[in-house]
Enzyme design. Structure first.
Site, short mmCIF file in Angstrom:
data_model
loop_
_atom_site.label_atom_id
_atom_site.label_comp_id
_atom_site.label_asym_id
_atom_site.label_seq_id
_atom_site.Cartn_x
_atom_site.Cartn_y
_atom_site.Cartn_z
N HIS A 1 -67.87 22.86 74.70
CA HIS A 1 -66.49 22.91 74.23
C HIS A 1 -65.70 21.67 74.64
O HIS A 1 -64.58 21.45 74.15
CB HIS A 1 -65.81 24.17 74.80
CG HIS A 1 -64.81 24.78 73.88
ND1 HIS A 1 -64.16 24.07 72.89
CD2 HIS A 1 -64.33 26.05 73.78
CE1 HIS A 1 -63.34 24.86 72.23
NE2 HIS A 1 -63.43 26.08 72.75
N THR B 1 -84.00 26.69 68.61
CA THR B 1 -84.90 27.56 69.35
C THR B 1 -85.00 28.89 68.64
O THR B 1 -84.00 29.41 68.14
CB THR B 1 -84.42 27.75 70.81
OG1 THR B 1 -85.33 28.62 71.49
CG2 THR B 1 -83.02 28.34 70.88
#
Length: 448
Positions: A419, A367
């Site tokens: 994560h 993006t």
């Protein structure tokens, strides 16, 4: 012939598309239509689709009104094949001929109670389907009960006159035998069309809808579109599901800018497309994904799915909201292929022409908030992907280079990642590899 949405129940970004909203009807009841001509626009979670006419004919009924939510097999409206008139419903209901003929036997009694086709209220149609849905049989029954017998018995001369003037036979009172419409009836209708009463009847209904905000109002409430609601839900789901973290780095754009300036004219002349920064970053991302497979993976239940292909989504801002079209197999694409693919997808996004196949899937997303002037951001994951790279504005800044202060065009990079599947070491290493490839673009050509 019923109008239905077709082939839009498919997988999209890991979700099943099961419903859509009627955005707008491009034809009115009584309008002639050609085969494959766009009739109605549907808005789904990610794309806008057009439903085309199944045949030449006339749009004789609109079942699903604008703003309504419809399912995969919903009936949107009815097109009478072969020109104006309502002969198609009569043909469809052939098995129920005894009932139809019984009602036709007393036209004098039934005609006064029949409403013109444009005044039909789809809300009064029977709903015998599951969960109160309207079935094909319901539509046939509804139209048969509300279609004047005269509309089903048009002579060739009368039908031609009606077709040529785009008239709705349901609005013409027949004075012939058994209530049939004659040529004189049509000519009389054309000489004295019932336009003023229709305008008077509809004006009070439309006025309140237009005058929603009061004069001098300090706020306005607008219903969220299905696309905007889906964007909001998916972004919040990403925050609630993933253990999302963002790591940053900065990249010196000098080498890429110099290379681009040197070859941009020859590149465009040979390939017919401009050389932008997107192809460099896409190539750098693919190389980093190949070195760090976890960044290209996703979580599915209690399993980690490692993708051995590289479909890169490029976030595009469109009038309808944020869209992420996907460039397939970027590891096999050249710089020119990437620039061409991105240009085509971006144009389709702006024009609202993206297909679901072009939106489906993707293993990683890029993006670029820099096109709007953003200096730094923390992009949100495009689930079920595990990482997204944010690009930002190129800004000249003083940098220490070999003990000297030099002004360099710098860009901040941001990698948001899940994560749960990607460790900090892998995330930082990934971003460093992208940085190294951009600062030394020869690496991309030598596959280093």
């Amino acid at each position: 012939m019923v109008v239905k949405p077709s082939m839009w129940s498919c997988r999209l970004s890991g979700e099943s598309v099961t419903e859509a909203t009627i955005a707008q009807w491009m034809k009115k009841v009584g309008d002639p239509v050609a085969a494959d001509e766009a009739l109605v626009e549907l808005e789904t979670d990610k794309v806008t689709l057009e439903v085309n006419s199944p045949s030449n004919g006339t749009l004789t009924s609109i079942i699903a009104k604008e703003g309504a939510t419809v399912g995969v097999a919903a009936i949107l409206g009815v097109v009478t094949a072969g020109g104006a008139g309502a002969s198609a419903p009569a043909a469809v209901s052939a098995p129920a001929a005894p009932a139809a003929s019984a009602s036709a036997a007393s036209p004098a009694a039934s005609s006064p109670a029949v409403a013109p086709a444009s005044d039909l209220d789809p809300g009064s149609a029977p709903r015998s389907g599951s969960n109160g849905g309207i079935t094909k049989a319901d539509v046939v029954s509804f139209l048969t009960a509300n279609t004047p017998p005269a509309a089903m018995t048009l002579s060739p001369a009368v039908r031609k006159l009606i077709d040529e003037n785009h008239l709705n036979p349901g609005q013409i009172k027949g004075t012939g035998k058994d209530g049939r419409i004659t040529k004189d009836d049509v000519l009389g209708f054309m000489a004295n069309p019932p336009a003023p009463p229709a305008a008077v009847a509809t004006a009070p209904v439309s006025a309140p809808a237009v005058a929603t905000p009061a004069a001098g109002a300090r706020e306005e409430r607008v219903k969220m579109t299905k696309l905007r609601k889906t964007i909001a839900r998916r972004l919040k789901d990403a925050q609630n599901t993933a253990a999302m973290l963002t790591t940053f780095n900065e990249v010196d754009m000098s080498a890429v800018m110099a290379l681009r300036a040197q070859y941009k004219e020859g590149f465009e002349k040979k390939h017919g497309v401009k050389l932008g920064f997107s192809s460099f970053f896409t190539k750098a991302v693919v190389a980093a994904l190949q070195a760090l497979p976890a960044v290209n993976a996703r979580i599915d239940g209690e399993e980690i799915v490692y993708n051995h292909f590289y479909d890169v989504g490029m976030a595009v801002s469109t009038p309808n909201g944020l869209m992420v079209p996907v460039m397939r197999d970027c590891d096999h694409k050249s710089f020119a292929d990437i620039e061409k693919s991105l240009g085509e997808l971006a144009k389709k996004g702006r024009d609202g022409k993206l297909s679901m196949d072009e939106m489906n899937g993707g293993t990683f997303t890029i993006t670029n908030g820099g096109v709007f002037g953003s200096m730094m951001s923390t992009p949100i994951l495009n689930m079920p992907q595990s990482a997204i790279l944010g690009l930002h504005k190129i800004q000249e800044r003083p940098m220490a280079v070999n003990g000297q202060v030099e002004i360099r065009p710098m860009m901040y990079l941001a990698l948001s990642y899940d994560h749960r599947i990607i460790d900090g070491r892998e995330a930082v290493t990934f971003l460093v590899k992208v940085k190294e490839a951009i600062e030394d673009p020869q690496r991309l050509l030598l596959d280093m």
